[in-house]
Design a protein around this motif. Structure first.
Motif, short mmCIF file in Angstrom:
data_model
loop_
_atom_site.label_atom_id
_atom_site.label_comp_id
_atom_site.label_asym_id
_atom_site.label_seq_id
_atom_site.Cartn_x
_atom_site.Cartn_y
_atom_site.Cartn_z
N LEU A 68 0.80 -0.99 -0.03
CA LEU A 68 0.00 0.04 -0.04
C LEU A 68 0.92 1.10 0.05
O LEU A 68 1.38 1.51 1.08
CB LEU A 68 -0.84 0.12 1.18
CG LEU A 68 -1.89 -1.40 1.26
CD1 LEU A 68 -2.60 -1.01 2.56
CD2 LEU A 68 -2.63 -1.39 0.25
N GLN A 70 0.08 4.16 -1.80
CA GLN A 70 -0.50 5.51 -1.98
C GLN A 70 -0.92 6.02 -0.66
O GLN A 70 -2.09 5.95 -0.19
CB GLN A 70 -1.81 5.34 -2.69
CG GLN A 70 -1.39 4.83 -4.32
CD GLN A 70 -1.25 3.19 -4.61
OE1 GLN A 70 -1.50 2.61 -3.70
NE2 GLN A 70 -0.96 2.95 -5.47
N LEU A 72 -1.62 8.99 0.83
CA LEU A 72 -2.67 9.96 0.97
C LEU A 72 -3.83 9.38 0.21
O LEU A 72 -5.04 9.76 0.85
CB LEU A 72 -2.26 11.11 0.11
CG LEU A 72 -0.84 12.21 0.04
CD1 LEU A 72 -0.99 12.99 -0.92
CD2 LEU A 72 -1.10 12.41 1.50
N ASP A 73 -4.04 8.13 -0.34
CA ASP A 73 -5.38 7.75 -0.49
C ASP A 73 -5.88 6.66 0.31
O ASP A 73 -6.80 6.03 0.15
CB ASP A 73 -5.19 7.02 -2.01
CG ASP A 73 -4.85 8.17 -3.17
OD1 ASP A 73 -5.39 9.09 -2.85
OD2 ASP A 73 -4.30 7.74 -3.97
N LEU A 74 -5.04 6.25 1.50
CA LEU A 74 -5.17 5.11 2.36
C LEU A 74 -6.36 5.81 3.29
O LEU A 74 -6.36 7.00 3.58
CB LEU A 74 -4.03 4.72 3.18
CG LEU A 74 -2.90 4.05 2.29
CD1 LEU A 74 -1.81 3.79 3.04
CD2 LEU A 74 -3.54 2.84 1.79
N PRO A 75 -7.10 5.00 3.66
CA PRO A 75 -8.29 5.18 4.99
C PRO A 75 -7.62 5.78 6.03
O PRO A 75 -6.27 5.57 6.05
CB PRO A 75 -9.04 3.89 4.93
CG PRO A 75 -8.47 3.21 3.85
CD PRO A 75 -7.47 3.64 3.45
N GLN A 79 -3.69 4.57 8.17
CA GLN A 79 -2.61 5.64 8.44
C GLN A 79 -2.41 6.01 10.04
O GLN A 79 -1.34 6.02 10.35
CB GLN A 79 -3.03 6.98 7.78
CG GLN A 79 -3.11 7.17 6.24
CD GLN A 79 -3.50 8.47 5.94
OE1 GLN A 79 -3.62 9.40 6.42
NE2 GLN A 79 -3.85 8.45 4.41
N GLU A 148 -15.14 -1.52 6.06
CA GLU A 148 -14.75 -1.27 4.57
C GLU A 148 -14.79 -2.61 3.76
O GLU A 148 -15.24 -2.63 2.55
CB GLU A 148 -13.01 -0.73 4.51
CG GLU A 148 -12.75 -0.54 3.23
CD GLU A 148 -11.25 -0.19 2.72
OE1 GLU A 148 -10.86 0.17 1.92
OE2 GLU A 148 -10.50 -0.29 4.04
#
Length: 219
Positions: A68, A70, A72-75, A79, A148
């Motif tokens: 993973l 990305q 900034l695109d992670l839930p 993070q 999710e």
């Protein structure tokens, strides 16, 4: 002697807890996800393992993971789990070092026992922070993964994180409580000794008058 045994027990338990947090941080088998039964998903290559760092596919003779990257695109739960687990793993190293250097068998010159107790309390507080980071991460991550995806069961990494959190919490409490009690007892013992010696010094009878002066007056 009892305080030394408690301190050693707290140190060993804290080390095991920190090790569990580190293992959970470095692995990805946090939750296992599947819409069908376990054997059916393995045959269909749909059994997935999710962790803070990668999504993995588990089947017969195959274990494939996709990182993973990305960020900034992670839930938010991924993070947050990354940040807290990394923080707990890093804080555990100085905590274990401080507790180790405050062991009764290690002396740094003429260091008083009060300094060792303060170092032990600080190390215990850091271990409690490590436990808090692990607790929040290992509770929030499966909840977020369930919202999710379809959560089937917990993975090895999540169980390791729970065990590490419990051990860190227990070890930190032992170290903090036993060091606080020893510090207070040592302080009260010093105060009692100071009061005793001051009382003894104030209650000494006056010295008898010198006989030389009486002899000289008689002559």
């Amino acid at each position: 002697m009892a305080n030394s045994c408690l301190q050693l027990s707290g140190f060993l338990i804290s080390c095991l807890g920190w090790l569990g947090i580190v293992i959970a941080t470095a692995t990805n088998d946090w939750v296992l996800m599947c819409k069908y039964g376990l054997n059916t998903c393995k045959k269909m290559d749909e059994l997935g393992a999710k962790g803070p760092w990668a999504d993995c596919v588990i089947s017969t003779g195959l274990y494939h993971c996709v990182s993973l990257t990305q960020i900034l695109d992670l839930p938010a739960y991924i993070q947050t789990t990354r940040a807290l687990m990394i923080t707990g793993s890093i804080l555990g190293l100085p905590a274990v070092g401080m507790i180790l250097m405050s062991m009764p068998c290690i002396n740094l010159g003429d260091e008083p026992q009060g300094s060792k107790n303060k170092r032990t309390i600080l190390g215990g507080v850091l271990i409690l922070i490590v436990a808090t980071c692990g607790m929040v991460s290992t509770v929030w991550f499966p909840i977020g993964a369930h919202q999710e995806h379809g959560l089937m069961s917990f993975g090895f990494s999540l169980y390791t994180g729970w065990v590490g959190t419990i051990f860190s919490l227990l070890g930190g409490c032992i170290l903090t409580c036993c060091s606080s009690e020893s510090s207070s007892s040592s302080r009260s013992y010093q105060d009692n000794n100071r009061f005793y010696y001051s009382k003894q010094g104030g209650g000494n009878p006056p010295a008898p008058p010198s006989t030389n002066h009486a002899k000289s007056a008689h002559v």
